[in-house]
Design a protein around this motif. Structure first.
Motif, PDB file in Angstrom:
ATOM      1  N   LEU A  56       0.878  -1.396   0.024  1.00  0.00           N
ATOM      2  CA  LEU A  56      -0.063  -0.026  -0.062  1.00  0.00           C
ATOM      3  C   LEU A  56       0.935   1.385  -0.026  1.00  0.00           C
ATOM      4  O   LEU A  56       1.716   1.327   0.796  1.00  0.00           O
ATOM      5  CB  LEU A  56      -0.945  -0.053   1.344  1.00  0.00           C
ATOM      6  CG  LEU A  56      -1.910   1.293   1.483  1.00  0.00           C
ATOM      7  CD1 LEU A  56      -2.982   1.234   0.439  1.00  0.00           C
ATOM      8  CD2 LEU A  56      -2.525   1.232   2.771  1.00  0.00           C
ATOM      9  N   VAL A  57       0.531   2.267  -0.929  1.00  0.00           N
ATOM     10  CA  VAL A  57       1.015   3.569  -0.932  1.00  0.00           C
ATOM     11  C   VAL A  57       0.186   4.410  -0.960  1.00  0.00           C
ATOM     12  O   VAL A  57      -0.755   4.487  -1.681  1.00  0.00           O
ATOM     13  CB  VAL A  57       1.822   3.689  -2.127  1.00  0.00           C
ATOM     14  CG1 VAL A  57       2.638   5.033  -2.326  1.00  0.00           C
ATOM     15  CG2 VAL A  57       3.080   2.716  -2.560  1.00  0.00           C
ATOM     16  N   LEU A  58       0.310   5.331   0.072  1.00  0.00           N
ATOM     17  CA  LEU A  58      -0.590   6.543   0.434  1.00  0.00           C
ATOM     18  C   LEU A  58       0.254   7.756   0.119  1.00  0.00           C
ATOM     19  O   LEU A  58       1.182   8.158   0.738  1.00  0.00           O
ATOM     20  CB  LEU A  58      -0.821   6.516   1.649  1.00  0.00           C
ATOM     21  CG  LEU A  58      -1.604   5.251   2.468  1.00  0.00           C
ATOM     22  CD1 LEU A  58      -1.828   5.418   3.720  1.00  0.00           C
ATOM     23  CD2 LEU A  58      -2.579   4.770   1.408  1.00  0.00           C
ATOM     24  N   ILE A  59      -0.318   8.702  -0.779  1.00  0.00           N
ATOM     25  CA  ILE A  59       0.471  10.104  -1.229  1.00  0.00           C
ATOM     26  C   ILE A  59      -0.576  11.183  -0.669  1.00  0.00           C
ATOM     27  O   ILE A  59      -1.631  11.275  -0.839  1.00  0.00           O
ATOM     28  CB  ILE A  59       0.315  10.141  -2.828  1.00  0.00           C
ATOM     29  CG1 ILE A  59       1.207   8.896  -3.238  1.00  0.00           C
ATOM     30  CG2 ILE A  59       1.291  11.484  -2.882  1.00  0.00           C
ATOM     31  CD1 ILE A  59       1.394   9.042  -4.988  1.00  0.00           C
ATOM     32  N   ALA A  60      -0.058  11.885   0.254  1.00  0.00           N
ATOM     33  CA  ALA A  60      -0.614  13.013   0.866  1.00  0.00           C
ATOM     34  C   ALA A  60      -2.281  12.481   1.117  1.00  0.00           C
ATOM     35  O   ALA A  60      -3.216  13.269   0.946  1.00  0.00           O
ATOM     36  CB  ALA A  60      -0.724  14.262  -0.074  1.00  0.00           C
ATOM     37  N   PRO A  61      -2.288  11.435   1.888  1.00  0.00           N
ATOM     38  CA  PRO A  61      -3.680  11.081   2.363  1.00  0.00           C
ATOM     39  C   PRO A  61      -4.411  12.014   3.328  1.00  0.00           C
ATOM     40  O   PRO A  61      -3.877  12.825   4.009  1.00  0.00           O
ATOM     41  CB  PRO A  61      -3.727   9.715   3.238  1.00  0.00           C
ATOM     42  CG  PRO A  61      -1.707   9.877   3.712  1.00  0.00           C
ATOM     43  CD  PRO A  61      -1.155  10.734   2.663  1.00  0.00           C
ATOM     44  N   ALA A  62      -5.748  11.858   3.120  1.00  0.00           N
ATOM     45  CA  ALA A  62      -6.538  13.086   3.494  1.00  0.00           C
ATOM     46  C   ALA A  62      -7.305  12.634   4.712  1.00  0.00           C
ATOM     47  O   ALA A  62      -8.519  12.818   4.993  1.00  0.00           O
ATOM     48  CB  ALA A  62      -7.776  13.444   2.514  1.00  0.00           C
ATOM     49  N   SER A  81      -0.107  12.933   8.500  1.00  0.00           N
ATOM     50  CA  SER A  81       0.480  11.430   7.955  1.00  0.00           C
ATOM     51  C   SER A  81       1.275  11.113   9.260  1.00  0.00           C
ATOM     52  O   SER A  81       1.533   9.794   9.572  1.00  0.00           O
ATOM     53  CB  SER A  81       1.217  11.754   6.713  1.00  0.00           C
ATOM     54  OG  SER A  81       0.430  11.801   5.714  1.00  0.00           O
ATOM     55  N   LYS A  82       1.980  11.918   9.728  1.00  0.00           N
ATOM     56  CA  LYS A  82       2.842  11.690  10.821  1.00  0.00           C
ATOM     57  C   LYS A  82       2.049  10.889  12.088  1.00  0.00           C
ATOM     58  O   LYS A  82       2.256  10.199  12.936  1.00  0.00           O
ATOM     59  CB  LYS A  82       3.724  12.800  11.772  1.00  0.00           C
ATOM     60  CG  LYS A  82       4.803  13.290  10.605  1.00  0.00           C
ATOM     61  CD  LYS A  82       5.476  14.395  10.956  1.00  0.00           C
ATOM     62  CE  LYS A  82       6.348  14.245  12.175  1.00  0.00           C
ATOM     63  NZ  LYS A  82       6.952  15.465  12.522  1.00  0.00           N
ATOM     64  N   ILE A 125       7.734   9.054   4.359  1.00  0.00           N
ATOM     65  CA  ILE A 125       8.892   9.845   3.525  1.00  0.00           C
ATOM     66  C   ILE A 125       8.106  11.352   3.464  1.00  0.00           C
ATOM     67  O   ILE A 125       7.073  11.366   2.747  1.00  0.00           O
ATOM     68  CB  ILE A 125       9.213   9.288   2.165  1.00  0.00           C
ATOM     69  CG1 ILE A 125       9.855   7.869   2.270  1.00  0.00           C
ATOM     70  CG2 ILE A 125      10.051  10.261   1.408  1.00  0.00           C
ATOM     71  CD1 ILE A 125      10.361   7.158   1.190  1.00  0.00           C
ATOM     72  N   THR A 126       8.601  12.303   3.915  1.00  0.00           N
ATOM     73  CA  THR A 126       8.387  13.882   3.682  1.00  0.00           C
ATOM     74  C   THR A 126       9.219  14.404   2.907  1.00  0.00           C
ATOM     75  O   THR A 126      10.349  14.383   3.026  1.00  0.00           O
ATOM     76  CB  THR A 126       8.242  14.449   5.154  1.00  0.00           C
ATOM     77  OG1 THR A 126       7.643  13.868   6.010  1.00  0.00           O
ATOM     78  CG2 THR A 126       7.949  16.138   4.991  1.00  0.00           C
TER      79      THR A 126
END
Length: 230
Positions: free
Chosen positions: A101-107, A179-180, A194-195
Motif C-alpha cells: 500500500l502506498v498513500l500519497i498525501a492521504p486526507a 500523516s505523522k 517519507i516527507t
C-alpha cells in the motif's frame, strides 16, 4: 530426466485511487508514464457530470470492484491512493488481497476550518487563475467526500501489509503532520513515512518532488528499501 517445476511469478498490477477534485485519474499521469511497463488501472470514482452520483458507498464500491477483478485473476496488487483516495485505499487494503500500500498525501485530516458549503471543494481545485479544462465538481459532492473519509479512515487500524506514506512538507491542503499522526495507527511494523521538503499537496506534479516520490515507490515495490517503523 529430472523435471523442474518453476513457479510463475504473479503479474503485478498497480491500482491507483484518485482524490477529490476535478482532475480525477489525471492526477496519476506522471505515475502512469513512469510505470509504463506495468499494468496501471485508475478507476473513476464518481461521475463529475452527474450531481446525483453522491453516495459515498458507490464511490467505494467502484474501487473495490477493480481490486476484486485483479485479485480474481491472481495478480499481485500494488494499491496507491492520493489524498481522499489514500483514505479509501487504506479501507480497501484492510479487506482486499493487496500486496503493498502506498498513500500519497492521504486526507485523513483534511481541514481545520468549518465545513461550509463549497469550502472543502475549493481546497482541492485549482488555486491559480489559469482557465481549467475540467468541469466543476457538484457542490453536493463535498458532503460525500466528508462522509467517505469519516467512514473509511478507521480502517487504517486494520492494515497489516507493508505501507509507504509520502507527504509534502508544505502541503497546504492536508498538513504533513496528519500523516505523522496516522502512520502510528497502522499496526504493521513494515511502514515508512517519507516527507518531501518544499512540496505541496499535488506531490506527483512537482518537477523534483514528483520524481523523488516515484523513485521511492519503485524501490518500495521491489523491496529495495528498508521499511522501518516510524
Amino acid at each position: 530426466m529430472k523435471l523442474f517445476n518453476f513457479k510463475k511469478e504473479p503479474q503485478t498490477v498497480i491500482v491507483c485511487i484518485h482524490g477529490f477534485g476535478q482532475r480525477q485519474q489525471d492526477e496519476f499521469i506522471p505515475l502512469v508514464n513512469y510505470f509504463n511497463k506495468y499494468e496501471v488501472i485508475t478507476p473513476e470514482l464518481y461521475d463529475i457530470h452527474d450531481p446525483r452520483d453522491d453516495e459515498w458507498v458507490d464511490w467505494v464500491h467502484r474501487a473495490e470492484h477493480v481490486l476484486d477483478e485483479a485479485a480474481s485473476q491472481g495478480k499481485r496488487i500494488i494499491l496507491i491512493g492520493f489524498s481522499m483516495g489514500g483514505v479509501l485505499a487504506s479501507y480497501c487494503a484492510s479487506k482486499a488481497n493487496v500486496d503493498k500500500l502506498v498513500l500519497i498525501a492521504p486526507a485523513f485530516e483534511y481541514v481545520n476550518l468549518p465545513n461550509a458549503t463549497g469550502f472543502v471543494t475549493s481546497l482541492f481545485e485549482k488555486k491559480d487563475d489559469t482557465p481549467s479544462s475540467y468541469p466543476e465538481l457538484p457542490p453536493n459532492f463535498t458532503i460525500t467526500f466528508a462522509n467517505l473519509v469519516n467512514n473509511c479512515k478507521p480502517a487504517i487500524e486494520d492494515i497489516h501489509i507493508p505501507t509507504l506514506i509520502i507527504h509534502g512538507s508544505d502541503d497546504d491542503v492536508i498538513l504533513h503532520t496528519s500523516s505523522k499522526k496516522f502512520i502510528k495507527k497502522i499496526p504493521t511494523e513494515e511502514k515508512s513515512l517519507i516527507t518531501i521538503e518544499g512540496v505541496k499537496h499535488r506531490v506527483l506534479d512537482h518537477p523534483i518532488g514528483g520524481k523523488i516520490a516515484l523513485e521511492n515507490i519503485r524501490l518500495f515495490m521491489n523491496n529495495k528499501i528498508v521499511v522501518k517503523n516510524q
